[in-house]
Scaffold this motif. Structure first.
Motif, PDB file in Angstrom:
ATOM      1  N   PRO A  21       0.809  -1.219   0.000  1.00  0.00           N
ATOM      2  CA  PRO A  21       0.000   0.000   0.000  1.00  0.00           C
ATOM      3  C   PRO A  21       0.848   1.278   0.000  1.00  0.00           C
ATOM      4  O   PRO A  21       0.479   2.272  -0.626  1.00  0.00           O
ATOM      5  CB  PRO A  21      -0.811  -0.115   1.291  1.00  0.00           C
ATOM      6  N   GLU A  22       1.994   1.221   0.701  1.00  0.00           N
ATOM      7  CA  GLU A  22       2.856   2.406   0.776  1.00  0.00           C
ATOM      8  C   GLU A  22       3.440   2.747  -0.600  1.00  0.00           C
ATOM      9  O   GLU A  22       3.431   3.919  -1.030  1.00  0.00           O
ATOM     10  CB  GLU A  22       3.994   2.181   1.776  1.00  0.00           C
ATOM     11  N   ASN A  23       3.961   1.731  -1.293  1.00  0.00           N
ATOM     12  CA  ASN A  23       4.533   1.961  -2.623  1.00  0.00           C
ATOM     13  C   ASN A  23       3.464   2.411  -3.619  1.00  0.00           C
ATOM     14  O   ASN A  23       3.700   3.294  -4.454  1.00  0.00           O
ATOM     15  CB  ASN A  23       5.218   0.687  -3.132  1.00  0.00           C
ATOM     16  N   ILE A  24       2.308   1.786  -3.518  1.00  0.00           N
ATOM     17  CA  ILE A  24       1.217   2.135  -4.432  1.00  0.00           C
ATOM     18  C   ILE A  24       0.744   3.571  -4.188  1.00  0.00           C
ATOM     19  O   ILE A  24       0.474   4.324  -5.127  1.00  0.00           O
ATOM     20  CB  ILE A  24       0.044   1.137  -4.287  1.00  0.00           C
ATOM     21  N   LYS A  25       0.654   3.960  -2.926  1.00  0.00           N
ATOM     22  CA  LYS A  25       0.166   5.300  -2.585  1.00  0.00           C
ATOM     23  C   LYS A  25       1.037   6.388  -3.205  1.00  0.00           C
ATOM     24  O   LYS A  25       0.531   7.402  -3.698  1.00  0.00           O
ATOM     25  CB  LYS A  25       0.131   5.448  -1.056  1.00  0.00           C
ATOM     26  N   LEU A  26       2.346   6.180  -3.182  1.00  0.00           N
ATOM     27  CA  LEU A  26       3.260   7.183  -3.745  1.00  0.00           C
ATOM     28  C   LEU A  26       2.988   7.417  -5.231  1.00  0.00           C
ATOM     29  O   LEU A  26       2.953   8.558  -5.707  1.00  0.00           O
ATOM     30  CB  LEU A  26       4.714   6.728  -3.543  1.00  0.00           C
ATOM     31  N   ILE A  27       2.792   6.319  -5.951  1.00  0.00           N
ATOM     32  CA  ILE A  27       2.568   6.445  -7.401  1.00  0.00           C
ATOM     33  C   ILE A  27       1.118   6.841  -7.691  1.00  0.00           C
ATOM     34  O   ILE A  27       0.827   7.550  -8.648  1.00  0.00           O
ATOM     35  CB  ILE A  27       2.917   5.120  -8.111  1.00  0.00           C
ATOM     36  N   GLU A  28       0.205   6.397  -6.839  1.00  0.00           N
ATOM     37  CA  GLU A  28      -1.221   6.693  -7.029  1.00  0.00           C
ATOM     38  C   GLU A  28      -1.485   8.200  -7.001  1.00  0.00           C
ATOM     39  O   GLU A  28      -2.276   8.718  -7.795  1.00  0.00           O
ATOM     40  CB  GLU A  28      -2.042   5.999  -5.942  1.00  0.00           C
ATOM     41  N   ASP A  29      -0.829   8.914  -6.100  1.00  0.00           N
ATOM     42  CA  ASP A  29      -1.007  10.367  -6.013  1.00  0.00           C
ATOM     43  C   ASP A  29      -0.578  11.050  -7.311  1.00  0.00           C
ATOM     44  O   ASP A  29      -1.264  11.959  -7.807  1.00  0.00           O
ATOM     45  CB  ASP A  29      -0.207  10.937  -4.832  1.00  0.00           C
ATOM     46  N   ARG A  30       0.539  10.619  -7.870  1.00  0.00           N
ATOM     47  CA  ARG A  30       1.002  11.167  -9.150  1.00  0.00           C
ATOM     48  C   ARG A  30       0.025  10.832 -10.267  1.00  0.00           C
ATOM     49  O   ARG A  30      -0.286  11.672 -11.110  1.00  0.00           O
ATOM     50  CB  ARG A  30       2.387  10.607  -9.485  1.00  0.00           C
ATOM     51  N   PHE A  31      -0.454   9.593 -10.251  1.00  0.00           N
ATOM     52  CA  PHE A  31      -1.392   9.154 -11.289  1.00  0.00           C
ATOM     53  C   PHE A  31      -2.666   9.997 -11.264  1.00  0.00           C
ATOM     54  O   PHE A  31      -3.178  10.407 -12.313  1.00  0.00           O
ATOM     55  CB  PHE A  31      -1.726   7.675 -11.076  1.00  0.00           C
ATOM     56  N   LEU A  32      -3.180  10.267 -10.065  1.00  0.00           N
ATOM     57  CA  LEU A  32      -4.395  11.073  -9.941  1.00  0.00           C
ATOM     58  C   LEU A  32      -4.181  12.491 -10.468  1.00  0.00           C
ATOM     59  O   LEU A  32      -5.007  13.025 -11.216  1.00  0.00           O
ATOM     60  CB  LEU A  32      -4.846  11.119  -8.479  1.00  0.00           C
ATOM     61  N   ASP A  33      -3.060  13.096 -10.086  1.00  0.00           N
ATOM     62  CA  ASP A  33      -2.761  14.460 -10.546  1.00  0.00           C
ATOM     63  C   ASP A  33      -2.630  14.506 -12.073  1.00  0.00           C
ATOM     64  O   ASP A  33      -3.177  15.411 -12.728  1.00  0.00           O
ATOM     65  CB  ASP A  33      -1.469  14.964  -9.903  1.00  0.00           C
ATOM     66  N   GLU A  34      -1.910  13.546 -12.625  1.00  0.00           N
ATOM     67  CA  GLU A  34      -1.657  13.558 -14.070  1.00  0.00           C
ATOM     68  C   GLU A  34      -2.894  13.189 -14.888  1.00  0.00           C
ATOM     69  O   GLU A  34      -3.114  13.725 -15.972  1.00  0.00           O
ATOM     70  CB  GLU A  34      -0.482  12.632 -14.392  1.00  0.00           C
ATOM     71  N   SER A  35      -3.721  12.294 -14.343  1.00  0.00           N
ATOM     72  CA  SER A  35      -4.958  11.947 -15.049  1.00  0.00           C
ATOM     73  C   SER A  35      -5.925  13.123 -15.038  1.00  0.00           C
ATOM     74  O   SER A  35      -6.595  13.405 -16.043  1.00  0.00           O
ATOM     75  CB  SER A  35      -5.610  10.712 -14.428  1.00  0.00           C
ATOM     76  N   GLN A  36      -5.991  13.857 -13.934  1.00  0.00           N
ATOM     77  CA  GLN A  36      -6.837  15.053 -13.871  1.00  0.00           C
ATOM     78  C   GLN A  36      -6.337  16.136 -14.824  1.00  0.00           C
ATOM     79  O   GLN A  36      -7.132  16.829 -15.474  1.00  0.00           O
ATOM     80  CB  GLN A  36      -6.879  15.586 -12.436  1.00  0.00           C
ATOM     81  N   GLU A  37      -5.031  16.258 -14.912  1.00  0.00           N
ATOM     82  CA  GLU A  37      -4.445  17.234 -15.835  1.00  0.00           C
ATOM     83  C   GLU A  37      -4.794  16.885 -17.285  1.00  0.00           C
ATOM     84  O   GLU A  37      -5.133  17.763 -18.085  1.00  0.00           O
ATOM     85  CB  GLU A  37      -2.928  17.264 -15.653  1.00  0.00           C
ATOM     86  N   LEU A  38      -4.727  15.599 -17.610  1.00  0.00           N
ATOM     87  CA  LEU A  38      -5.053  15.155 -18.963  1.00  0.00           C
ATOM     88  C   LEU A  38      -6.532  15.373 -19.270  1.00  0.00           C
ATOM     89  O   LEU A  38      -6.895  15.862 -20.351  1.00  0.00           O
ATOM     90  CB  LEU A  38      -4.699  13.678 -19.129  1.00  0.00           C
TER      91      LEU A  38
END
Length: 202
Positions: A121-138
């Protein structure tokens, strides 16, 4: 007569251009509707991607703790994750900056998924936050494109404004030019009558 001919030609030209513009607007409106549906499908892929990343992580964690060994559930999670991943990749243009950033983050997710021990969960959370920001930007980038309209629609809009701006003085000039021409013809005709009236009689 001159006013009528200029007006008729001008009205016909404007009507023809209006019909063309109407067809282009209708076509581009339909393209925008398709693009909006595409955005909605892409948003669903984003949600499915994150849901299944976390589902796979939970399944791995429970298996490691000896709670249960649901191999079918894990395989189904990976299958759904791959489906969402491919759905995203097929819908975005990797040459655009916003898309390439998102694809890089997805590559980091895939790096985690290649090793079950890293799917925490810790590793996923780090990348998940970036994914959310970048998907919203797209999604924001694509929504702005829909609001702005397709390139041909924007071009035709400016052409229409330019034609309207130029047509008024052009029409006024043509009417004045024809009026002057008719006036000159009238003067010439009057002079001919005077010349004939004073011609010697034999």
């Amino acid at each position: 007569m001159g006013d009528i001919s200029v007006g008729a030609v001008g009205a016909a030209a404007i009507a023809g251009f209006a019909s063309l513009l109407g067809l282009i607007i209708a076509k581009e409106q339909k393209v925008s509707e398709f693009r909006q549906a595409w955005i909605d499908a892409l948003r669903k892929c984003f949600v499915d991607y994150l849901v299944n990343i976390n589902a796979v992580s939970d399944n791995i964690r429970l298996r490691s703790a000896g709670v249960h060994d649901d191999k079918d559930g894990l395989l189904e999670g990976y299958r759904a994750l791959n489906e969402a991943s491919n759905g995203i990749k097929l819908r975005i243009n990797n040459k655009e900056k916003t898309a390439s950033k998102l694809l890089k983050t997805m590559g980091d997710f895939e790096g985690l998924a290649s090793d079950n021990k890293k799917m925490t969960p810790e590793n996923i959370k780090l990348i998940e936050d970036r994914f959310l920001d970048e998907s919203q930007e797209l999604l924001k980038f694509e929504w702005k494109r829909v609001k702005r309209g397709e390139h041909i629609f924007v071009l035709m809009k400016y052409i229409a404004i330019l034609i309207i701006f130029l047509s008024v003085p052009a029409t006024i000039y043509l009417i004045k030019f024809q009026d002057r021409e008719m006036e000159m013809q009238s003067i010439s005709h009057s002079n001919m009558i005077r010349v004939e009236g004073f011609s010697p009689r034999y």
